[in-house]
Design an enzyme around this catalytic site. Structure first.
Site, PDB file in Angstrom:
ATOM      1  N   ILE A  58     -19.733  69.057  21.163  1.00  0.00           N
ATOM      2  CA  ILE A  58     -19.652  70.236  20.278  1.00  0.00           C
ATOM      3  C   ILE A  58     -21.031  70.659  19.769  1.00  0.00           C
ATOM      4  CG2 ILE A  58     -17.264  69.894  19.516  1.00  0.00           C
ATOM      5  CD1 ILE A  58     -18.532  68.789  16.835  1.00  0.00           C
ATOM      6  N   THR A 130     -10.919  65.453   5.597  1.00  0.00           N
ATOM      7  CA  THR A 130     -10.426  64.235   4.948  1.00  0.00           C
ATOM      8  C   THR A 130     -10.383  64.393   3.427  1.00  0.00           C
ATOM      9  OG1 THR A 130     -11.124  61.973   4.452  1.00  0.00           O
ATOM     10  CG2 THR A 130     -12.837  63.442   5.170  1.00  0.00           C
ATOM     11  N   ASP A 131      -9.547  63.578   2.778  1.00  0.00           N
ATOM     12  CA  ASP A 131      -9.528  63.577   1.304  1.00  0.00           C
ATOM     13  C   ASP A 131     -10.768  62.881   0.732  1.00  0.00           C
ATOM     14  OD1 ASP A 131      -8.904  60.946   2.002  1.00  0.00           O
ATOM     15  OD2 ASP A 131      -7.138  60.799   0.717  1.00  0.00           O
ATOM     16  N   GLU A 132     -11.528  62.201   1.619  1.00  0.00           N
ATOM     17  CA  GLU A 132     -12.687  61.456   1.120  1.00  0.00           C
ATOM     18  C   GLU A 132     -13.777  62.383   0.573  1.00  0.00           C
ATOM     19  OE1 GLU A 132     -13.929  58.059   3.421  1.00  0.00           O
ATOM     20  OE2 GLU A 132     -11.980  57.921   4.390  1.00  0.00           O
ATOM     21  N   TYR A 155     -20.424  59.412   5.656  1.00  0.00           N
ATOM     22  CA  TYR A 155     -19.313  60.034   6.386  1.00  0.00           C
ATOM     23  C   TYR A 155     -18.700  61.164   5.573  1.00  0.00           C
ATOM     24  CZ  TYR A 155     -14.445  60.762   7.761  1.00  0.00           C
ATOM     25  OH  TYR A 155     -13.238  61.341   8.086  1.00  0.00           O
ATOM     26  N   LYS A 159     -18.626  65.257   6.201  1.00  0.00           N
ATOM     27  CA  LYS A 159     -17.385  66.044   6.321  1.00  0.00           C
ATOM     28  C   LYS A 159     -17.365  67.131   5.247  1.00  0.00           C
ATOM     29  CE  LYS A 159     -14.309  65.641   8.681  1.00  0.00           C
ATOM     30  NZ  LYS A 159     -14.004  66.174  10.043  1.00  0.00           N
ATOM     31  N   LYS A 194     -10.784  50.287  12.600  1.00  0.00           N
ATOM     32  CA  LYS A 194     -10.185  50.724  11.343  1.00  0.00           C
ATOM     33  C   LYS A 194      -9.223  49.638  10.869  1.00  0.00           C
ATOM     34  CE  LYS A 194     -12.216  54.822  11.661  1.00  0.00           C
ATOM     35  NZ  LYS A 194     -11.740  55.998  12.321  1.00  0.00           N
TER      36      LYS A 194
HETATM   37  N1  LIG Z   1      -8.566  58.625  10.701  1.00  0.00           N
HETATM   38  C1  LIG Z   1      -8.199  59.080   9.509  1.00  0.00           C
HETATM   39  O1  LIG Z   1      -7.540  58.359   8.739  1.00  0.00           O
HETATM   40  C2  LIG Z   1      -8.540  60.501   9.094  1.00  0.00           C
HETATM   41  C3  LIG Z   1      -7.986  61.006   7.927  1.00  0.00           C
HETATM   42  C4  LIG Z   1      -8.241  62.334   7.568  1.00  0.00           C
HETATM   43  C5  LIG Z   1      -9.049  63.128   8.375  1.00  0.00           C
HETATM   44  N2  LIG Z   1      -9.597  62.607   9.515  1.00  0.00           N
HETATM   45  C6  LIG Z   1     -10.417  63.506  10.347  1.00  0.00           C
HETATM   46  O2  LIG Z   1      -9.676  63.727  11.538  1.00  0.00           O
HETATM   47  C7  LIG Z   1     -10.567  63.897  12.642  1.00  0.00           C
HETATM   48  C8  LIG Z   1     -10.194  62.911  13.746  1.00  0.00           C
HETATM   49  O3  LIG Z   1     -10.287  61.579  13.233  1.00  0.00           O
HETATM   50  P1  LIG Z   1      -9.944  60.329  14.163  1.00  0.00           P
HETATM   51  O4  LIG Z   1      -9.616  59.203  13.266  1.00  0.00           O
HETATM   52  O5  LIG Z   1      -9.004  60.749  15.219  1.00  0.00           O
HETATM   53  O6  LIG Z   1     -11.388  60.063  14.814  1.00  0.00           O
HETATM   54  P2  LIG Z   1     -11.743  59.226  16.118  1.00  0.00           P
HETATM   55  O7  LIG Z   1     -13.072  58.613  15.817  1.00  0.00           O
HETATM   56  O8  LIG Z   1     -10.623  58.359  16.541  1.00  0.00           O
HETATM   57  O9  LIG Z   1     -11.917  60.337  17.251  1.00  0.00           O
HETATM   58  C9  LIG Z   1     -12.979  61.254  17.258  1.00  0.00           C
HETATM   59  C10 LIG Z   1     -13.039  61.908  18.637  1.00  0.00           C
HETATM   60  O10 LIG Z   1     -14.078  62.914  18.588  1.00  0.00           O
HETATM   61  C11 LIG Z   1     -14.871  62.774  19.767  1.00  0.00           C
HETATM   62  N3  LIG Z   1     -16.231  63.223  19.448  1.00  0.00           N
HETATM   63  C12 LIG Z   1     -17.104  62.633  18.595  1.00  0.00           C
HETATM   64  N4  LIG Z   1     -18.271  63.314  18.581  1.00  0.00           N
HETATM   65  C13 LIG Z   1     -18.108  64.351  19.447  1.00  0.00           C
HETATM   66  C14 LIG Z   1     -18.959  65.426  19.851  1.00  0.00           C
HETATM   67  N5  LIG Z   1     -20.205  65.535  19.377  1.00  0.00           N
HETATM   68  N6  LIG Z   1     -18.485  66.338  20.720  1.00  0.00           N
HETATM   69  C15 LIG Z   1     -17.213  66.211  21.224  1.00  0.00           C
HETATM   70  N7  LIG Z   1     -16.380  65.213  20.890  1.00  0.00           N
HETATM   71  C16 LIG Z   1     -16.830  64.301  20.007  1.00  0.00           C
HETATM   72  C17 LIG Z   1     -14.837  61.294  20.107  1.00  0.00           C
HETATM   73  O11 LIG Z   1     -15.162  61.072  21.468  1.00  0.00           O
HETATM   74  C18 LIG Z   1     -13.391  60.927  19.765  1.00  0.00           C
HETATM   75  O12 LIG Z   1     -12.543  61.128  20.865  1.00  0.00           O
HETATM   76  C19 LIG Z   1     -11.973  63.690  12.094  1.00  0.00           C
HETATM   77  O13 LIG Z   1     -12.531  64.946  11.854  1.00  0.00           O
HETATM   78  C20 LIG Z   1     -11.762  62.941  10.790  1.00  0.00           C
HETATM   79  O14 LIG Z   1     -12.776  63.242   9.865  1.00  0.00           O
HETATM   80  C21 LIG Z   1      -9.361  61.309   9.892  1.00  0.00           C
END
Ligand SMILES: NC(=O)c1ccc[n+]([C@@H]2O[C@H](COP(=O)([O-])OP(=O)(O)OC[C@H]3O[C@@H](n4cnc5c(N)ncnc54)[C@H](O)[C@@H]3O)[C@@H](O)[C@H]2O)c1
Length: 346
Positions: A58, A130-132, A155, A159, A194
């Protein structure tokens, strides 16, 4: 609808991809395949004519614009991110790069493409956050959509930065956006760095189950499939320019959560001694937020969303999934950082 999903090989992104395709949408899955990606996460839909995978970063704005021109999506769901707080303590640069600069490049690509198409009203850029970003709560109160931003980790700060950019692109350029801020997710396909997959992995190996500090940090846990449903609902029915908090009404201390997981493992995969005997308290994470809790009134009243998993059914189903998919877990063990303590140096 044709949806371009970023981060669709990750934990939550892949749940969105699977659900979107099951619901009749077509998906262009854009992912750069970092350490956190796993193509098996979308194996169940990989052969569908409605799933196209594009390996792309991205942060490459030119390529993002090319992909938009090529695929002409009706919407973008932006989940690609560096997502692990502990890694952000050891190496914040990658978080600033992907979460802030990458979101900026994607927004610019989306804006140029949307303008070139005559600014279609129905187009949506859905930013998943995220809520963080709201920081830490005391023993009472909940995060609402208007809570002040007070991120405490690299982090959450990265965000928060991305949230501000998305809001500004709506206010300044009129880009049609919606945003969501969700609590901690759990469920199948979560990368084993995690808390929940780490507990299962360590317990099954008979190794110490690490808990930061006293285990009294409180999180509001939501099943990833409930989150994916909420995200598609906000994409389709959410009010333009608005953000929605998403949570599970499922607050637990980390210690309570780990004890519950040990109890489920005791039933499903009994060992010589209760798994809770493996619990070990380790040095706390620097800047560890005390409590997160979501007030999800807006999404529940305006869009009639409710989580369908209870903590009991959701955790049991999750443990069962990890037991049945030991190969998936095993295949990721050799990846960098898995099974190691990260982020304690801050
Ligand atoms: N995991 C949680 O509990 C949680 C809660 C609330 C919000 N979120 C948000 O949800 C989203 C997804 O979280 P997740 O836990 O699935 O994360 P994850 O780390 O499991 O997955 C992230 C994905 O993004 C891809 N990625 C990373 N950098 C990239 C780049 N520069 N270009 C293209 N792809 C890229 C990675 O290859 C991976 O497949 C994030 O934005 C996170 O902030 C996560």
């Amino acid at each position: 609808m044709k949806i371009l999903v970023t981060g669709g090989m990750g934990f939550i992104g892949s749940a969105v991809v699977r659900l979107a395709i099951r619901s009749g949408h077509s998906v262009v899955n854009v992912d750069s395949l970092t350490y956190a990606a796993c193509i098996e996460n979308v194996a169940s839909v990989a052969e569908s004519p409605n799933h196209i995978f594009e390996k792309a970063d991205i942060c490459d704005g030119v390529q993002m614009l090319e992909l938009l021109k090529q695929h002409k999506p009706d919407a973008i769901m932006h989940l690609a991110a560096e997502s692990h707080v502990d890694r952000s303590i050891d190496g914040p640069g990658a978080f600033v790069e992907t979460n802030i600069v990458g979101t900026y490049r994607l927004l610019e690509a989306a804006r140029h493409w949307w303008v070139s198409q005559g600014r279609p009203e129905g187009f949506r850029f859905h930013h998943i956050s995220t809520d963080e970003v709201f920081g830490s709560l005391g023993t009472t109160g909940f995060f609402v959509e208007d809570s002040p931003y007070q991120p405490n980790s690299p982090y959450s700060a990265s965000k928060a930065g991305s949230d501000h950019l998305v809001r500004a692109w709506h206010e300044t350029y009129g880009l049609p956006i919606v945003m969501t801020n969700c609590s901690n997710n759990y469920g199948p396909f979560q990368f084993p760095e995690k808390l929940i997959p780490v507990v299962i992995l360590k317990a099954l190996a008979g190794e110490a189950i690490p808990i930061y500090g006293k285990g009294d940090n409180i999180r509001d846990w939501l099943h990833v499939e409930d989150h994916a449903e909420a995200l598609l609902l906000v994409l389709e029915k959410g009010e333009l320019g608005r953000s929605y908090n998403i949570g599970g009404e499922n607050e637990m201390t980390n210690l309570e959560l780990v004890e519950k997981l040990c109890g489920v493992l005791d039933r499903l995969r009994p060992a010589a001694a209760p798994y809770s005997e493996l619990i070990t308290f380790v040095k706390d994470r620097p800047g560890h937020d005390k409590r997160y809790a979501i007030d999800a009134t807006r999404i529940s009243e305006e869009l009639s969303w409710r989580p369908s998993h209870t903590p009991e059914t959701g955790l049991e189903q999750t443990v069962q999934w990890y037991l049945e998919n030991a190969d998936w877990l095993e295949s990721l063990k050799s990846r960098t950082g898995v099974g190691q303590r990260l982020g304690s140096s801050g």
